[in-house]
Structure formats: C-alpha cells, structure tokens
Design a protein around this motif. Structure first.
Motif, PDB file in Angstrom:
ATOM      1  N   ILE A 178       0.699  -1.172   0.088  1.00  0.00           N
ATOM      2  CA  ILE A 178       0.132  -0.072  -0.135  1.00  0.00           C
ATOM      3  C   ILE A 178       0.874   1.169   0.021  1.00  0.00           C
ATOM      4  N   PHE A 179       0.866   2.115  -1.266  1.00  0.00           N
ATOM      5  CA  PHE A 179       1.585   3.144  -1.032  1.00  0.00           C
ATOM      6  C   PHE A 179       0.682   4.536  -1.143  1.00  0.00           C
ATOM      7  N   ASP A 180       0.683   5.110   0.153  1.00  0.00           N
ATOM      8  CA  ASP A 180      -0.165   6.106   0.476  1.00  0.00           C
ATOM      9  C   ASP A 180       0.346   7.508   0.396  1.00  0.00           C
ATOM     10  N   GLU A 181       0.283   8.026  -0.900  1.00  0.00           N
ATOM     11  CA  GLU A 181       0.884   9.400  -1.464  1.00  0.00           C
ATOM     12  C   GLU A 181       2.288   9.167  -1.255  1.00  0.00           C
ATOM     13  N   SER A 182       2.877   8.257  -1.576  1.00  0.00           N
ATOM     14  CA  SER A 182       4.193   7.842  -1.268  1.00  0.00           C
ATOM     15  C   SER A 182       5.395   8.389  -2.490  1.00  0.00           C
ATOM     16  N   THR A 183       4.787   9.187  -3.508  1.00  0.00           N
ATOM     17  CA  THR A 183       5.491   9.727  -4.346  1.00  0.00           C
ATOM     18  C   THR A 183       5.068  11.297  -4.661  1.00  0.00           C
ATOM     19  N   SER A 184       4.127  11.817  -3.687  1.00  0.00           N
ATOM     20  CA  SER A 184       3.664  13.207  -3.576  1.00  0.00           C
ATOM     21  C   SER A 184       4.800  14.083  -3.725  1.00  0.00           C
ATOM     22  N   GLY A 185       6.097  13.847  -3.279  1.00  0.00           N
ATOM     23  CA  GLY A 185       7.099  15.007  -3.099  1.00  0.00           C
ATOM     24  C   GLY A 185       8.023  14.793  -4.307  1.00  0.00           C
ATOM     25  N   LEU A 186       7.729  14.030  -5.347  1.00  0.00           N
ATOM     26  CA  LEU A 186       8.752  13.893  -6.520  1.00  0.00           C
ATOM     27  C   LEU A 186       8.201  14.733  -7.621  1.00  0.00           C
ATOM     28  N   ASP A 187       9.059  15.052  -8.662  1.00  0.00           N
ATOM     29  CA  ASP A 187       8.662  15.708 -10.039  1.00  0.00           C
ATOM     30  C   ASP A 187       7.998  14.499 -10.710  1.00  0.00           C
ATOM     31  N   SER A 188       7.306  15.203 -11.805  1.00  0.00           N
ATOM     32  CA  SER A 188       6.552  14.140 -12.555  1.00  0.00           C
ATOM     33  C   SER A 188       7.459  12.978 -13.266  1.00  0.00           C
ATOM     34  N   SER A 189       8.597  13.509 -13.654  1.00  0.00           N
ATOM     35  CA  SER A 189       9.144  12.261 -14.520  1.00  0.00           C
ATOM     36  C   SER A 189       9.750  11.111 -13.652  1.00  0.00           C
ATOM     37  N   THR A 190      10.191  11.820 -12.302  1.00  0.00           N
ATOM     38  CA  THR A 190      10.676  10.727 -11.380  1.00  0.00           C
ATOM     39  C   THR A 190       9.710   9.768 -10.859  1.00  0.00           C
ATOM     40  N   GLU A 191       8.519  10.521 -10.879  1.00  0.00           N
ATOM     41  CA  GLU A 191       7.220   9.672 -10.278  1.00  0.00           C
ATOM     42  C   GLU A 191       6.796   8.545 -11.268  1.00  0.00           C
ATOM     43  N   GLU A 192       6.803   9.029 -12.308  1.00  0.00           N
ATOM     44  CA  GLU A 192       6.561   8.062 -13.406  1.00  0.00           C
ATOM     45  C   GLU A 192       7.540   6.961 -13.555  1.00  0.00           C
ATOM     46  N   PHE A 193       8.919   7.266 -13.574  1.00  0.00           N
ATOM     47  CA  PHE A 193      10.027   6.198 -13.456  1.00  0.00           C
ATOM     48  C   PHE A 193       9.684   5.278 -12.278  1.00  0.00           C
ATOM     49  N   ILE A 194       9.445   5.887 -11.238  1.00  0.00           N
ATOM     50  CA  ILE A 194       9.434   4.825 -10.085  1.00  0.00           C
ATOM     51  C   ILE A 194       8.024   4.099  -9.989  1.00  0.00           C
ATOM     52  N   ILE A 195       7.141   4.705 -10.362  1.00  0.00           N
ATOM     53  CA  ILE A 195       5.619   3.772 -10.558  1.00  0.00           C
ATOM     54  C   ILE A 195       5.861   2.834 -11.474  1.00  0.00           C
ATOM     55  N   LYS A 196       6.443   3.110 -12.682  1.00  0.00           N
ATOM     56  CA  LYS A 196       6.701   1.846 -13.730  1.00  0.00           C
ATOM     57  C   LYS A 196       7.552   0.899 -12.959  1.00  0.00           C
ATOM     58  N   ASN A 197       8.692   1.319 -12.235  1.00  0.00           N
ATOM     59  CA  ASN A 197       9.367   0.305 -11.678  1.00  0.00           C
ATOM     60  C   ASN A 197       8.646  -0.411 -10.324  1.00  0.00           C
ATOM     61  N   ILE A 198       7.812   0.210  -9.688  1.00  0.00           N
ATOM     62  CA  ILE A 198       6.991  -0.537  -8.735  1.00  0.00           C
ATOM     63  C   ILE A 198       6.268  -1.340  -9.483  1.00  0.00           C
ATOM     64  N   LEU A 199       5.491  -1.291 -10.355  1.00  0.00           N
ATOM     65  CA  LEU A 199       4.673  -2.136 -11.035  1.00  0.00           C
ATOM     66  C   LEU A 199       5.255  -3.399 -11.698  1.00  0.00           C
ATOM     67  N   ASN A 200       6.542  -3.069 -12.183  1.00  0.00           N
ATOM     68  CA  ASN A 200       7.393  -4.000 -12.970  1.00  0.00           C
ATOM     69  C   ASN A 200       8.113  -5.107 -11.868  1.00  0.00           C
ATOM     70  N   GLN A 201       8.617  -4.421 -10.834  1.00  0.00           N
ATOM     71  CA  GLN A 201       9.492  -5.270 -10.032  1.00  0.00           C
ATOM     72  C   GLN A 201       8.664  -5.959  -9.135  1.00  0.00           C
ATOM     73  N   LEU A 202       7.283  -5.394  -8.798  1.00  0.00           N
ATOM     74  CA  LEU A 202       6.564  -6.010  -7.616  1.00  0.00           C
ATOM     75  C   LEU A 202       5.097  -6.662  -8.597  1.00  0.00           C
ATOM     76  N   LYS A 203       5.376  -6.915  -9.817  1.00  0.00           N
ATOM     77  CA  LYS A 203       4.283  -7.416 -10.500  1.00  0.00           C
ATOM     78  C   LYS A 203       3.665  -8.351 -10.325  1.00  0.00           C
ATOM     79  N   GLU A 204       3.986  -9.426  -9.362  1.00  0.00           N
ATOM     80  CA  GLU A 204       3.386 -10.591  -8.844  1.00  0.00           C
ATOM     81  C   GLU A 204       2.450 -10.217  -7.741  1.00  0.00           C
TER      82      GLU A 204
END
Length: 193
Positions: free
Chosen positions: A129-155
């Motif tokens: 559960i990520f509760d506003e866990s990327t709210s302090g990031l700029d949009s490109s860093t947030e997008e990069f990290i969200i894609k990594n979250i979805l790929n690395q924790l895909k199961e």
C-alpha cells in the motif's frame, strides 16, 4: 472486491478518507462494519502480510544503507544496489556518502524514495500500500518509479493512493472516493480533478 495481484489506484480530494482507507487495509485502524474481499475471501480472514508506505517515510539515525535494509550486517549488496536504481537514488550524492548521518539533511522526495527502496528490498509481502508515497517527486521521477513499482512487484497486489490523476493509466483498476464511498471508474474515463 479485489483480485489478488491486481494493481489498484485510489484517488479522491484531500480529506475524503484515502489515508483512513489505507490504515484500515494495513490493519492499523480497526473498523467493525466493513467488508473487503480478495479473491472472494474476506480480507479479515486472510493471513496477508502488508507493506504500508505512508507519505512521510520515517528516517532513522545512520547510513542510507541502514535506512533501507535496517540490518547492515546482513545485506544482499546486489539487491541493495538494484533498490537504489529502482527508486532513483543511484545517482544521488547520498549514495557516495553511505555512512553519512543525513536524517535532517534530506528532502521530502529523498525520504520518499528511501521508503520506496525499502519496498523493493523487502519484496516478500503479499500486499503493498503506497499512500501518497510519491507526492514529493517531480513528474518524470514519479513516472519512472511507478513503472518500476509495477514491474518489480508485478506478482504482488498493489494499492496506490494518489492525487495525481496523470498516473492512473498505469494501473489495472481505478477507484475514487466520492461522498465517502468507493466508486469504480473506468481507466479511460475522463477524471474530474
């Protein structure tokens, strides 16, 4: 209802109850009259390990490594290096000073990325559960990290709470909190901010 392994995003205005819902899901807030089902089983009856990452990740005294893995005597160095990369910490000056005590000398975004690195390092939970866990990031860093979250924790089952409607397209299911109710929204449906 939530299918195991799905990637769910929850949106809603400030004060609508998103963080309260996250606390109910992670078990830190007990509520009697609520039923949540995962794969047709009541959430209360399931023995699920949940990793909860709030908006304000806690920081402890010590190095960057200690803040991510907690026990510096037992570290998978390859996994640690990957976590830094996945959370966009690899190029940070903090990595060059891993033994530097930086508790009060880092930004909100860096604290959030440290919390996200923990999620990557401790990837043996059932639900994240990520509760506003990327709210302090700029949009490109947030997008990069969200894609990594979805790929690395895909199961894993992921519940991502955010104000940023621009990232909804990355998820399987979108709910918004509206008038104290959780309403399912089609991913391609236009969202009113």
């Amino acid at each position: 209802y939530l299918d195991k392994g799905k990637k769910v995003v929850i949106t809603g205005p400030s004060g609508s109850g998103k963080s309260t819902l996250a606390k109910i899901l992670n078990g830190s807030l007990k509520v009697k009259d609520i039923n949540i089902f995962i794969d047709d089983s009541n959430y209360k009856n399931l023995n699920l390990n949940t990793f909860y990452l709030p908006q304000n990740s806690f920081i402890i005294d010590g190095s960057l490594k200690k803040n991510i893995v907690f026990n510096e005597n037992v570290v998978d160095e390859n996994k640690f290096a990957e976590c830094l990369q996945f959370s966009h910490l690899k190029k940070e000056i903090l990595v060059q000073n891993q033994d530097f005590n930086f508790e009060n000398q880092i930004s909100q975004g860096e604290k959030q990325r440290i919390g996200i690195a923990r999620a990557f390092y401790f990837n043996n939970f059932d639900i994240y559960i990520f509760d506003e866990s990327t709210s302090g990031l700029d949009s490109s860093t947030e997008e990069f990290i969200i894609k990594n979250i979805l790929n690395q924790l895909k199961e894993k089952t992921i519940i991502f709470i955010t104000h940023n409607v621009n990232i909804i397209k990355n998820f399987d299911i979108h709910y918004k909190i509206q008038n104290s109710k959780l309403v399912k929204v089609e991913i391609n449906e236009k969202i009113n901010k």
